[in-house]
Design a protein around this motif. Structure first.
Motif, PDB file in Angstrom:
ATOM      1  N   THR A  72      38.446  46.209  46.058  1.00 47.88           N
ATOM      2  CA  THR A  72      37.234  45.737  45.058  1.00 47.88           C
ATOM      3  C   THR A  72      36.936  46.402  44.135  1.00 47.88           C
ATOM      4  N   THR A  73      36.942  47.545  43.823  1.00 48.65           N
ATOM      5  CA  THR A  73      36.009  48.402  42.585  1.00 48.65           C
ATOM      6  C   THR A  73      37.188  48.353  41.943  1.00 48.65           C
ATOM      7  N   GLU A  74      38.057  48.150  42.019  1.00 56.49           N
ATOM      8  CA  GLU A  74      39.349  47.451  40.678  1.00 56.49           C
ATOM      9  C   GLU A  74      39.068  46.763  39.821  1.00 56.49           C
ATOM     10  N   PHE A  75      38.399  46.028  40.755  1.00 55.60           N
ATOM     11  CA  PHE A  75      38.054  44.399  39.909  1.00 55.60           C
ATOM     12  C   PHE A  75      36.170  44.365  39.093  1.00 55.60           C
TER      13      PHE A  75
ATOM     14  N   ILE B 149      36.050  38.136  43.645  1.00 58.24           N
ATOM     15  CA  ILE B 149      37.481  37.704  42.930  1.00 58.24           C
ATOM     16  C   ILE B 149      37.117  37.013  41.987  1.00 58.24           C
ATOM     17  N   PRO B 150      36.759  36.026  42.642  1.00 51.83           N
ATOM     18  CA  PRO B 150      36.214  34.369  41.736  1.00 51.83           C
ATOM     19  C   PRO B 150      35.160  34.874  40.424  1.00 51.83           C
ATOM     20  N   GLY B 151      34.230  36.192  41.057  1.00 48.79           N
ATOM     21  CA  GLY B 151      33.275  36.085  39.964  1.00 48.79           C
ATOM     22  C   GLY B 151      33.599  36.815  38.636  1.00 48.79           C
ATOM     23  N   SER B 152      34.226  38.031  39.183  1.00 44.10           N
ATOM     24  CA  SER B 152      34.955  39.393  38.099  1.00 44.10           C
ATOM     25  C   SER B 152      35.511  38.114  36.876  1.00 44.10           C
ATOM     26  N   LEU B 153      36.692  37.043  38.728  1.00 42.12           N
ATOM     27  CA  LEU B 153      37.528  36.542  36.909  1.00 42.12           C
ATOM     28  C   LEU B 153      36.352  35.833  35.457  1.00 42.12           C
ATOM     29  N   LEU B 154      35.759  35.409  36.524  1.00 38.81           N
ATOM     30  CA  LEU B 154      34.761  34.411  35.059  1.00 38.81           C
ATOM     31  C   LEU B 154      34.119  35.188  34.195  1.00 38.81           C
ATOM     32  N   PHE B 155      33.985  36.209  34.723  1.00 42.99           N
ATOM     33  CA  PHE B 155      33.650  37.631  33.445  1.00 42.99           C
ATOM     34  C   PHE B 155      34.748  38.000  32.741  1.00 42.99           C
ATOM     35  N   ASN B 156      35.849  37.482  32.828  1.00 48.36           N
ATOM     36  CA  ASN B 156      36.968  38.559  32.131  1.00 48.36           C
ATOM     37  C   ASN B 156      37.108  37.437  30.995  1.00 48.36           C
TER      38      ASN B 156
ATOM     39  N   SER C 231      46.118  40.010  33.959  1.00 52.28           N
ATOM     40  CA  SER C 231      46.864  38.710  34.781  1.00 52.28           C
ATOM     41  C   SER C 231      47.787  39.132  35.947  1.00 52.28           C
ATOM     42  N   LEU C 232      48.174  40.064  35.830  1.00 51.86           N
ATOM     43  CA  LEU C 232      49.141  39.942  37.048  1.00 51.86           C
ATOM     44  C   LEU C 232      48.107  40.819  38.407  1.00 51.86           C
ATOM     45  N   LEU C 233      46.861  41.521  38.094  1.00 54.53           N
ATOM     46  CA  LEU C 233      46.300  41.209  39.289  1.00 54.53           C
ATOM     47  C   LEU C 233      45.773  39.607  39.994  1.00 54.53           C
ATOM     48  N   TYR C 234      44.908  39.417  39.022  1.00 55.22           N
ATOM     49  CA  TYR C 234      43.859  37.594  39.529  1.00 55.22           C
ATOM     50  C   TYR C 234      45.250  37.105  39.704  1.00 55.22           C
ATOM     51  N   GLY C 235      46.793  37.289  39.169  1.00 55.22           N
ATOM     52  CA  GLY C 235      47.714  36.218  39.506  1.00 55.22           C
ATOM     53  C   GLY C 235      47.972  36.109  41.074  1.00 55.22           C
ATOM     54  N   ALA C 236      48.426  37.770  41.364  1.00 55.28           N
ATOM     55  CA  ALA C 236      49.252  37.562  42.663  1.00 55.28           C
ATOM     56  C   ALA C 236      48.004  37.360  43.636  1.00 55.28           C
ATOM     57  N   VAL C 237      46.660  37.760  43.468  1.00 51.35           N
ATOM     58  CA  VAL C 237      45.583  37.544  44.548  1.00 51.35           C
ATOM     59  C   VAL C 237      44.898  35.908  45.289  1.00 51.35           C
ATOM     60  N   LEU C 238      44.912  35.315  43.338  1.00 48.40           N
ATOM     61  CA  LEU C 238      44.963  33.567  43.488  1.00 48.40           C
ATOM     62  C   LEU C 238      46.094  33.322  44.118  1.00 48.40           C
TER      63      LEU C 238
ATOM     64  N   SER D 168      51.948  41.473  48.305  1.00 43.35           N
ATOM     65  CA  SER D 168      51.101  42.072  48.326  1.00 43.35           C
ATOM     66  C   SER D 168      51.795  43.491  47.942  1.00 43.35           C
ATOM     67  N   VAL D 169      52.975  43.290  47.953  1.00 48.93           N
ATOM     68  CA  VAL D 169      53.929  44.249  47.912  1.00 48.93           C
ATOM     69  C   VAL D 169      53.251  44.509  46.300  1.00 48.93           C
ATOM     70  N   LEU D 170      53.004  43.743  45.350  1.00 45.66           N
ATOM     71  CA  LEU D 170      53.214  43.783  43.547  1.00 45.66           C
ATOM     72  C   LEU D 170      51.561  44.475  43.468  1.00 45.66           C
ATOM     73  N   ASN D 171      50.666  44.153  44.304  1.00 44.65           N
ATOM     74  CA  ASN D 171      49.752  44.217  44.414  1.00 44.65           C
ATOM     75  C   ASN D 171      49.577  45.711  44.304  1.00 44.65           C
ATOM     76  N   THR D 172      49.697  46.002  45.903  1.00 43.05           N
ATOM     77  CA  THR D 172      49.792  47.379  46.698  1.00 43.05           C
ATOM     78  C   THR D 172      50.487  48.828  45.959  1.00 43.05           C
ATOM     79  N   ILE D 173      51.903  48.022  45.024  1.00 46.05           N
ATOM     80  CA  ILE D 173      52.726  48.683  45.154  1.00 46.05           C
ATOM     81  C   ILE D 173      53.677  48.684  43.692  1.00 46.05           C
ATOM     82  N   LEU D 174      53.461  47.912  42.957  1.00 45.11           N
ATOM     83  CA  LEU D 174      54.094  47.964  41.353  1.00 45.11           C
ATOM     84  C   LEU D 174      52.975  47.614  40.486  1.00 45.11           C
TER      85      LEU D 174
END
Length: 312
Positions: free
Chosen positions: A107-110, A205-212, A247-254, A273-279
């Motif tokens: 959450t803090t990362e977003f 997630i959508p809130g921070s994405l909208l702001f971005n 783009s990488l983070l929100y793309g994977a989450v969405l 999830s591997v993309l988000n947590t490891i890569l």
């Protein structure tokens, strides 16, 4: 209230379909983990060691790197255990603690990425007012608020989760303690908790994405109005790295959360999830340094200084 055997521990399945590849995957993920710690730690060390890098953009980058170090540390050690132990067991308290830190740091990362986009908006769209707006005090307040909001959002929900009694199926089909399977193992109806989780997810997630998106729309229009091609390229280069990470983070989450249930596959979700947590934590240091002349210059200077000193 549901009848069933009281659960005292959970079992993490990890990736059971990759029999025979445990050793290569263990070595690969351990190598990625070491690279992630080294890369993000190096960014923090360079920014604090080089005075000209101590500006808002790199201050927020240090926050992101510090977060990524602990984000991967929350998940990867237990993931490595699933490759070497036939039955990966985790106690309920440890599982809930892992889930808390995973979602708190996520959450803090977003929020930090949103603050970084706001910083880029001010730097590009309001260059003359930027030094007076983005002061050291405001930087500290923004960074601190992202950590506090992330902690509070997840802590309040986890305080309710830890009071649940657990019974029935204790197998979690994941490589870390995800909240969804934990709630399914509860003996009582937890629809209110699920609703709170959905509400928090929608806000973050959508809130921070909208702001971005709004920030980058303004940035794009400002860049297009710059008359010279060199000026446009220079302005875009200051936010290209951040845009790539976003783009990488929100793309994977969405991809995981917005697909129709009928077409969703939990196996695919685990891979994403591997993309988000490891890569992504691994790629962040490279993404932010590969196009950044200041950081690359500081790195080269740090690497050549010991040789020069030895020669003397």
């Amino acid at each position: 209230m549901r009848n069933g055997t009281v659960i005292t521990e959970f079992i993490l399945l990890g990736f059971p379909v990759i029999q025979g590849l445990q050793t290569p995957l263990f070595i690969a993920i351990l190598f990625i983990y070491i690279l992630t710690l080294t890369g993000n730690g190096l960014i923090i060390a360079i920014v604090w060691a080089v005075p000209r890098l101590q500006i808002p953009m790199y201050f927020f980058l240090c926050n992101l790197s510090f977060l990524e170090i602990w984000y991967t540390t929350t998940v990867i050690p237990k993931l490595l255990e699933t490759f070497v132990v036939a039955r990966t067991v985790i106690c309920i308290s440890c599982c809930l603690l892992q889930a808390f830190f995973h979602f708190f740091l996520g959450t803090t990362e977003f929020l930090i990425l949103t603050i970084m986009s706001f910083d880029r908006y001010l730097a590009i769209c309001k260059p003359l007012r930027y030094p007076t707006i983005m002061t050291s005090k405001l930087c500290l307040q923004l960074a601190l608020s992202s950590w506090v909001v992330g902690f509070t959002t997840v802590f309040c929900q986890m305080m309710l989760v830890i009071q649940l009694p657990f019974c029935g199926n204790n197998v979690i089909n994941h490589f870390y303690c995800d909240v969804g399977p934990i709630l399914k193992a509860a003996c009582i109806d937890n629809s209110i908790l699920e609703l709170l989780g959905v509400l928090a997810t929608v806000l973050v997630i959508p809130g921070s994405l909208l702001f971005n998106m709004i920030s980058y729309i303004y940035i794009l229009f400002t860049i297009l109005r710059i008359p010279s091609a060199t000026g446009r390229q220079k302005a875009f280069s200051t936010c290209a790295s951040h845009l790539t990470v976003v783009s990488l983070l929100y793309g994977a989450v969405l991809f995981m959360y917005l697909r129709p249930t009928a077409h969703s596959s939990f196996k695919i979700n685990k891979v994403v999830s591997v993309l988000n947590t490891i890569l992504t934590p691994l790629l962040n240091p490279f993404i932010y340094t590969i196009r950044n002349k200041e950081v690359k210059g500081a790195l080269r200077k740090a690497m050549t200084c010991p040789k020069t000193g030895h020669a003397k």
